[in-house]
Design an enzyme around this catalytic site. Sequence first.
Site, PDB file in Angstrom:
ATOM      1  N   TYR A 273       1.018  -1.227  -0.160  1.00 37.32           N
ATOM      2  CA  TYR A 273       0.660  -0.087  -0.143  1.00 37.32           C
ATOM      3  C   TYR A 273       0.929   1.243  -0.066  1.00 37.32           C
ATOM      4  CZ  TYR A 273       1.557   0.738   4.917  1.00 37.32           C
ATOM      5  OH  TYR A 273       1.898   0.432   6.279  1.00 37.32           O
ATOM      6  N   PHE A 283       2.372   9.773   3.615  1.00 34.99           N
ATOM      7  CA  PHE A 283       2.993   9.121   4.498  1.00 34.99           C
ATOM      8  C   PHE A 283       3.498   8.464   5.168  1.00 34.99           C
ATOM      9  CE2 PHE A 283      -1.750   9.189   4.172  1.00 34.99           C
ATOM     10  CZ  PHE A 283      -2.008   7.766   5.427  1.00 34.99           C
ATOM     11  N   ASP A 284       2.987   6.879   4.458  1.00 34.88           N
ATOM     12  CA  ASP A 284       3.373   5.687   4.294  1.00 34.88           C
ATOM     13  C   ASP A 284       3.104   4.986   3.412  1.00 34.88           C
ATOM     14  OD1 ASP A 284       3.587   3.455   5.959  1.00 34.88           O
ATOM     15  OD2 ASP A 284       1.485   3.454   7.390  1.00 34.88           O
ATOM     16  N   ILE A 302      -7.651   1.140  11.166  1.00 31.65           N
ATOM     17  CA  ILE A 302      -8.425   1.916  10.967  1.00 31.65           C
ATOM     18  C   ILE A 302      -9.762   0.956  10.254  1.00 31.65           C
ATOM     19  CG2 ILE A 302      -6.544   3.493  11.298  1.00 31.65           C
ATOM     20  CD1 ILE A 302      -7.362   4.396   8.270  1.00 31.65           C
ATOM     21  N   TYR A 328      -8.833   8.321  11.139  1.00 31.63           N
ATOM     22  CA  TYR A 328      -8.323   8.730  12.752  1.00 31.63           C
ATOM     23  C   TYR A 328      -8.682   9.978  13.538  1.00 31.63           C
ATOM     24  CZ  TYR A 328      -3.875   5.392  11.445  1.00 31.63           C
ATOM     25  OH  TYR A 328      -3.463   5.059  10.971  1.00 31.63           O
ATOM     26  N   PHE A 345      -4.909   5.899   0.071  1.00 30.68           N
ATOM     27  CA  PHE A 345      -4.643   4.886   0.223  1.00 30.68           C
ATOM     28  C   PHE A 345      -5.103   3.623  -1.340  1.00 30.68           C
ATOM     29  CE2 PHE A 345      -5.674   4.907   4.900  1.00 30.68           C
ATOM     30  CZ  PHE A 345      -3.929   4.611   5.221  1.00 30.68           C
TER      31      PHE A 345
END
Length: 353
Positions: A273, A283-284, A302, A328, A345
């Site tokens: 991902y 961010f990831d 999540i 979040y 994502f």
Amino acid sequence: MFWGLILEPNKRYTQTVEKSFHVSMASLNLSTADDNVVQVMLYYENSSYLLCNLKKSSTWQVPLDLNFQEGTTIAFICHGHGQVHLTGYLIPDEDLDLDEIEEEEEDEQVPQLLDKQSKRKATDSLKNEKNVKRLKQEIEAESSDEDIELDGINEENDSDDSEEDEDSLLNEEETEEDEEDEEKNEQDEEEKKVKIQQKDKKNKQQQKKREDKIIINGKEIKQEKNKGEQQQSEMNVQTDQKKRVVEGGVQIEELKIGNGSFAKNGKFVSVYYVGRLKNGKKFDATTHGDGFKFRLGKGEVIKGWDIGIAGMKVGGKRRITIPPAMAYGTKGSPPVIPGNSTLMFEVELRNVH
């Protein structure tokens, strides 16, 4: 059932397992950690094992796959400056094979679907046959109506002839020239009537042919039109299937349909991902190795992931847009994810275990 343990820095947590459990994730508390490496260790039977290395700037969350049976004595400890959260779930006493139950239900549904499709096809064919018969009956009825109208006209002509004969008998005293003139006029009128009747009949026949032709062509045009509308509706359906909004406002866009196993709740899945904020900032990401592994539908990630990944097939790719309430929330995940952030994502399903 959820299981969790918070490890304070350099403190040893020893326990004898009372109920079997599984550890799925190790997460670093970013608010308490510096940028040094934090090591998570396991002590078992006088031996120590390194579970993972966590670092605030790069690797702040690592998936784990550890099972601990009832009666086992273990100890956890984290070395470094930062609080670590271990999360997972309790292992039930009776491990029901949910996958087999689901597969049996799917097998039972297949013949029912096939029966419905065959019945629908039979119904459609009967409807088509009825429509053809009704059309033939209408054409025959129209032709019979015309014959009746023509017979009526002939009867009127016969009655007119008889009336004219009676008039000629009553007017025997008239001269032959008058009779000849009248007969001539009557013949002219009859010829005119016949011509008008023939013309009307011809016009009706031509009109009927045009109507038949229009009906036939109308069918063809309608079929072509319906074909175009069907193609458009199929394109709309495909578009709707590729991009749709599901539970909680989570938006799913199919980038690639896989051909492997389904991702179902309760199964372990491995994914690649890339996560981005709404402004496009990454961010990831996990795009190498075995991928990120977790148990779907058990709250290990999540809520938007549990919803957005369900139903994928191995090899498939999706773009999942998750609103703040399914991610979040108002707090976010500082400092990487601000509060009230919509997350996007791109997820590829690598494996289903």
